[in-house]
Write a protein that holds these residues in place. Structure first.
Motif, PDB file in Angstrom:
ATOM      1  N   UNK A 224       0.326   7.999  -4.836  1.00  0.00           N
ATOM      2  CA  UNK A 224      -0.595   8.977  -4.251  1.00  0.00           C
ATOM      3  C   UNK A 224      -0.353   9.145  -2.753  1.00  0.00           C
ATOM      4  N   UNK A 225       0.388   8.227  -2.157  1.00  0.00           N
ATOM      5  CA  UNK A 225       0.678   8.333  -0.731  1.00  0.00           C
ATOM      6  C   UNK A 225       1.908   9.174  -0.434  1.00  0.00           C
ATOM      7  N   UNK A 226       2.948   9.007  -1.254  1.00  0.00           N
ATOM      8  CA  UNK A 226       4.226   9.645  -0.894  1.00  0.00           C
ATOM      9  C   UNK A 226       4.924  10.322  -2.062  1.00  0.00           C
TER      10      UNK A 226
ATOM     11  N   UNK B 152      13.953  -0.296  -7.484  1.00  0.00           N
ATOM     12  CA  UNK B 152      13.617  -0.322  -6.055  1.00  0.00           C
ATOM     13  C   UNK B 152      12.339   0.454  -5.737  1.00  0.00           C
ATOM     14  N   UNK B 153      11.518   0.739  -6.737  1.00  0.00           N
ATOM     15  CA  UNK B 153      10.310   1.541  -6.513  1.00  0.00           C
ATOM     16  C   UNK B 153       9.193   0.751  -5.847  1.00  0.00           C
ATOM     17  N   UNK B 154       9.212  -0.564  -6.060  1.00  0.00           N
ATOM     18  CA  UNK B 154       8.074  -1.392  -5.680  1.00  0.00           C
ATOM     19  C   UNK B 154       8.552  -2.598  -4.889  1.00  0.00           C
ATOM     20  N   UNK B 155       7.734  -3.004  -3.923  1.00  0.00           N
ATOM     21  CA  UNK B 155       8.020  -4.238  -3.184  1.00  0.00           C
ATOM     22  C   UNK B 155       6.881  -5.231  -3.395  1.00  0.00           C
TER      23      UNK B 155
ATOM     24  N   UNK C 241       7.553   0.991  -2.402  1.00  0.00           N
ATOM     25  CA  UNK C 241       8.692   0.673  -1.540  1.00  0.00           C
ATOM     26  C   UNK C 241       8.940   1.770  -0.513  1.00  0.00           C
ATOM     27  N   UNK C 242       8.569   2.987  -0.854  1.00  0.00           N
ATOM     28  CA  UNK C 242       8.859   4.113   0.033  1.00  0.00           C
ATOM     29  C   UNK C 242       7.886   4.213   1.201  1.00  0.00           C
ATOM     30  N   UNK C 243       6.568   4.161   0.921  1.00  0.00           N
ATOM     31  CA  UNK C 243       5.581   4.368   1.999  1.00  0.00           C
ATOM     32  C   UNK C 243       4.799   3.105   2.324  1.00  0.00           C
ATOM     33  N   UNK C 244       5.085   2.013   1.612  1.00  0.00           N
ATOM     34  CA  UNK C 244       4.412   0.716   1.795  1.00  0.00           C
ATOM     35  C   UNK C 244       2.917   0.774   1.466  1.00  0.00           C
ATOM     36  N   UNK C 245       2.493   1.806   0.757  1.00  0.00           N
ATOM     37  CA  UNK C 245       1.097   1.912   0.362  1.00  0.00           C
ATOM     38  C   UNK C 245       0.728   0.823  -0.647  1.00  0.00           C
TER      39      UNK C 245
END
Ligand code: FE
Length: 133
Positions: free
Chosen positions: A49-51, A78-81, A98-102
């Motif tokens: 929902x963020x990016x 690599x979608x999630x950290x 992983x992309x927006x750190x949300x």
């Protein structure tokens, strides 16, 4: 794709609703059994929902009964950290986009066979699209 994620908390506040900001940026948790995707079994994909990064799909969603949407697998490696989370007197593993750190939720090892993984994710951190998976 060009990365257009906000670079400051002010920009995030402008982009997100108050509830989204509370969960995605301040690591809040929506009340159990309150989220729109907790009981939701349409075929499709779940995006951040963020990016708008693609995170999960309906094939890996299951009814855990925990009160939040639950998934056994992420969609891309690599979608999630993962972040070690020692808040609230517990040791848990937080999962973030992983992309927006949300903030998305947490991952536990009490899921179904064969991998026993349960991603416990806030509905508010997700946007569903009915698509082929
Ligand atoms: Fe994201």
């Amino acid at each position: 794709m060009k990365n257009t994620n906000p670079t400051s908390e002010t920009e995030w506040k402008d982009k997100l609703s108050d509830d989204e900001y509370q969960v995605l940026r301040l690591k809040g948790t929506e009340p159990p059994h309150s989220g729109k995707y907790n009981i939701h079994d349409e075929i499709g994909n779940y995006y951040c929902a963020g990016c708008d990064a693609k995170l999960f799909n309906s094939e890996s969603k299951f009814q855990s009964g925990c009160g939040w949407p639950s998934f056994t697998e992420k969609i891309e490696d690599d979608a999630i950290e993962y972040i070690r989370d020692k808040s609230h007197g517990m040791i848990r593993t937080e999962v973030v986009c992983a992309s927006c750190k949300g903030h998305l939720g947490h991952v536990f090892n009490d899921g179904p066979k064969p991998n026993y993984i349960r991603y416990c994710i806030n509905s508010i951190s997700l946007k569903f699209r009915p698509e082929s998976v």
